[in-house]
Design a protein around this motif. Structure first.
Motif, PDB file in Angstrom:
ATOM      1  N   GLU A  66      39.325  44.321  26.590  1.00 58.39           N
ATOM      2  CA  GLU A  66      39.585  43.111  27.032  1.00 58.39           C
ATOM      3  C   GLU A  66      39.890  42.797  28.509  1.00 58.39           C
ATOM      4  OE1 GLU A  66      39.854  40.415  25.127  1.00 58.39           O
ATOM      5  OE2 GLU A  66      39.302  41.492  23.349  1.00 58.39           O
ATOM      6  N   PRO A  67      39.405  41.944  29.008  1.00 68.14           N
ATOM      7  CA  PRO A  67      39.640  41.685  30.531  1.00 68.14           C
ATOM      8  C   PRO A  67      41.048  41.949  30.914  1.00 68.14           C
ATOM      9  CG  PRO A  67      38.080  39.962  29.631  1.00 68.14           C
ATOM     10  CD  PRO A  67      38.860  40.801  28.348  1.00 68.14           C
ATOM     11  N   SER A  68      41.993  41.536  30.243  1.00 66.54           N
ATOM     12  CA  SER A  68      43.383  41.867  30.745  1.00 66.54           C
ATOM     13  C   SER A  68      43.700  43.206  30.843  1.00 66.54           C
ATOM     14  CB  SER A  68      44.482  40.947  29.748  1.00 66.54           C
ATOM     15  OG  SER A  68      44.224  41.582  28.518  1.00 66.54           O
ATOM     16  N   ILE A  69      43.222  43.952  30.033  1.00 72.90           N
ATOM     17  CA  ILE A  69      43.430  45.476  30.028  1.00 72.90           C
ATOM     18  C   ILE A  69      42.692  46.085  31.115  1.00 72.90           C
ATOM     19  CG2 ILE A  69      43.224  47.795  28.878  1.00 72.90           C
ATOM     20  CD1 ILE A  69      45.324  45.704  27.435  1.00 72.90           C
ATOM     21  N   HIS A  71      41.902  44.792  33.756  1.00 74.42           N
ATOM     22  CA  HIS A  71      42.521  44.413  35.266  1.00 74.42           C
ATOM     23  C   HIS A  71      43.614  45.207  35.398  1.00 74.42           C
ATOM     24  CE1 HIS A  71      43.668  41.796  38.487  1.00 74.42           C
ATOM     25  NE2 HIS A  71      44.844  41.588  37.936  1.00 74.42           N
ATOM     26  N   GLU A  72      44.499  45.455  34.330  1.00 76.65           N
ATOM     27  CA  GLU A  72      45.634  46.443  34.336  1.00 76.65           C
ATOM     28  C   GLU A  72      45.112  47.903  34.720  1.00 76.65           C
ATOM     29  OE1 GLU A  72      49.203  48.324  31.635  1.00 76.65           O
ATOM     30  OE2 GLU A  72      47.874  46.761  30.778  1.00 76.65           O
TER      31      GLU A  72
END
Length: 649
Positions: A66-69, A71-72
């Protein structure tokens, strides 16, 4: 300190914007491996960060997360890299080999054998490299060939203090990359794996084209001062072992045809198997009114603009040259009597972003892990799927269930690429199992076949009469230029010169012309102090970098020379029973693999059907085989003259 711990960029010189850009575009699975070693935290191997398995040969840059992962991960990686560049040491500088295999398995999203950790550690240069021993007295080596093998052997001899002379037929270093300059010429191996392990390079493309590879090889030769040790424009005619000296006598011809003699204690054949072009016998070809060129002899003045061009063959070189010239010529006819499997190639001509290039230079750990992912994807991942299952019910189409899955995947891809030209499908879709011949990478081949000025003739070129070319089925076309994309005489190993060993043993006769074999691809009994590089059964049919196997051979040759020096011996050769046993193991292993599938021909096999060109071994297996030279496999000899040394006549 290992190479991955070195900081090649001084803190004051770090371009933080370029670095951040590189991390933002970097490969997520590779960043995760860096995070584990930089922070010592194993949480980066577990959910929710665990990469999903990539598709085909794709780099899987997003890891399917996922994009949020993502980014992290990128934020954490940039912070960890910044701290490392500022001086913080790696928290996990040397994972053990089992951990390395486990980490690669996570990065790939699939199983990796635990023993594979050995070659990961070597590839990442995590342990001190073996420093070759210096020779105790003056010894001389002749190296035939100035391509990748010759350059590698020369640098090894340089390190060992052995005087050496390189004999090269061309006007410069580079071998096949000097000779091949046809449009579209490039490598089908990823850049980091097509790089000397001792000399990293800042590649502009993930799969470099010919000029960049040629320049890299010339720069490497120049950096090590090899030009001062090389005779260019020199053709080797014969190499003969003189037992009473004991030395090799190498007869050469210079540019003017004058003969010269070189004598050497050690002889390397570095001519490879992609050396002698395969020139097809086509009736009437000599009458052709236009120009006939082989892809490996491409003339600088050849202008194809507006010409009617015929290409003979549809192998690797054709698959590169055809898309490159299709929009330049007026008509393009391809005579392709066989069919080839070609895999999707999403990295075709893809440039490495500037920030990622900087990241690779500033953080060797990132480059090292990215290379390990490439090595697994393009080397050993597929080998386990190529064994012939005797219980598989449809051996004509595949050799096992996974191989049949490959067929379905590649077939779907071909259909997709042909789009509205499904009429071409019967002429391009192979009936044999995938990988039974060399798997090619699609450089736009199928899309090119759809162009209105391109015609595929699914037959051989039967004869030529003036400008008229006729196929076996009688179809005739007119052409101004014929391009022979017909490859090399790959089973005629060392076919360009004669080698005569102990007691007059002629190598060509010993190999019965096209039945070559060598212990570890390197040694032949009856030929003392003679090392064959990229010889029989060294190339890789399941993918991988020939440079790594050449480096393995050169390392092994150096270990043998060390044993020679330690014993104060003059000669060394492999014992004949050892050679025969290894040959038997090679043949038995190939009989279980797809390349010996009945009814399928390929350039790996000789006239008897025996596989000559490629190895059946996984890359880590061959790496282990070449770490040490077992004295029990070798025969050492003393100078027959005792302490007296006769001068050569």
């Amino acid at each position: 300190m290992s190479d991955i711990e070195q900081r090649p960029v001084e803190r004051a010189d770090i371009d933080w914007d370029r670095l951040r850009s590189g991390v933002e575009q970097a490969n997520i699975p590779t960043l995760l491996m860096c995070l584990v070693q930089m922070t010592g935290e194993r949480k980066w191997l577990d959910a929710p960060y665990t990469p999903h398995r990539g598709r085909g040969l794709d780099d899987n840059d997003t890891a399917g997360l996922e994009p949020s992962i993502q980014h992290e991960i990128r934020d954490a990686a940039f912070e960890a890299i910044a701290q490392w560049l500022k001086g913080r040491p790696l928290r996990l500088p040397r994972p053990d080999n089992a951990e390395l295999a486990e980490m690669l398995a996570v990065a790939m999203g699939e199983a990796v054998p635990a023993e594979y950790g050995d070659i990961i550690a070597a590839g990442m240069q995590l342990d001190p490299a073996h420093a070759p021993a210096k020779v105790k007295r003056k010894r001389e080596a002749v190296i035939i060939g100035g391509g990748i093998s010759g350059i590698c052997a020369a640098i090894q001899m340089q390190k060992m203090g052995v005087d050496f002379r390189i004999l090269e037929k061309n006007e410069e270093f580079g071998g096949t990359w000097w000779e091949n300059r046809y449009p579209g010429c490039g490598v089908d191996t990823p850049n980091l794996t097509y790089t000397f392990s001792f000399r990293p390079n800042d590649w502009s493309k993930y799969f470099p084209l010919r000029d960049e590879i040629k320049d890299y090889l010339l720069d490497t030769a120049g950096e090590y001062g090899l030009h001062d040790h090389t005779d260019f424009g020199t053709t080797v005619r014969k190499a003969e072992w003189l037992a009473d000296e004991p030395k090799w006598k190498v007869t050469v011809a210079d540019r003017d045809g004058n003969e010269h003699i070189h004598r050497a204690d050690i002889l390397f054949s570095a001519v490879g198997i992609l050396n002698t072009p395969n020139m097809p016998e086509i009736p009437g070809l000599e009458t052709f009114a236009g120009r006939v060129v082989h892809t490996c002899q491409w003339p600088a003045d050849l202008d194809l603009a507006g010409k009617r061009v015929a290409v003979i063959g549809n192998g690797a070189s054709a698959m590169q040259v055809v898309p490159a010239i299709a929009d330049t010529v007026s008509e393009l006819t391809i005579f392709a009597r066989s069919k080839q499997w070609a895999a999707p190639f999403p990295q075709f001509r893809k440039e490495v972003p500037d920030g990622v290039r900087y990241l690779m230079q500033a953080v060797p750990l990132y480059r090292a892990w990215f290379e390990q992912r490439l090595s697994w994807t393009f080397n050993d991942r597929v080998l386990g799927t190529l064994h012939r299952d005797p219980d598989w019910p449809e051996p004509d189409r595949a050799v096992n269930a996974i191989n049949d899955g490959h067929r379905e995947h590649f077939t779907h891809y071909v259909r997709e690429q042909l789009d509205d030209r499904q009429d071409l499908l019967p002429h391009v879709l192979p009936t044999y199992p995938p990988f039974a011949k060399r798997m090619l990478l699609d450089n736009g081949w199928y899309r090119t076949l759809r162009k209105p000025n391109v015609t595929l003739v699914p037959d051989r070129l039967a004869n030529v009469d003036g400008n008229t070319l006729a196929s076996g089925s009688g179809d005739a076309v007119e052409a101004d230029v014929i391009i022979l994309a017909t490859g090399y005489q790959t089973t005629q190993v060392l076919g360009s010169y004669d080698v005569i060993g102990r007691d007059g043993r002629v190598l060509r006769d010993f190999w019965d012309n096209d039945d070559a074999a060598a212990y570890l691809g390197t040694l032949v009994p009856g030929f003392p102090n003679f090392f064959v590089l990229l010889g029989p059964n060294v190339g890789s049919g399941h993918g991988g970098s020939m440079i790594r196997n050449i480096e393995n051979q050169v390392h092994y040759s150096g270990r043998i020379i060390e044993k020679l020096v330690e014993r104060s011996a003059e000669t060394v050769e492999v014992r004949e029973p050892v050679y025969e046993e290894y040959r038997g193991k090679i043949d038995a292993a190939h009989e279980r693999l797809v390349w010996t599938h009945p009814g399928t021909g390929n350039w790996y096999r000789n006239s008897r059907g025996r596989v000559i060109a490629i190895t059946p071994w996984r890359n880590d297996a061959f790496w282990r085989m070449t770490r040490e030279a077992d004295p029990q496999h070798l025969t050492f000899g003393c100078d027959p003259r005792g302490t007296e040394r006769k001068k050569p006549a």
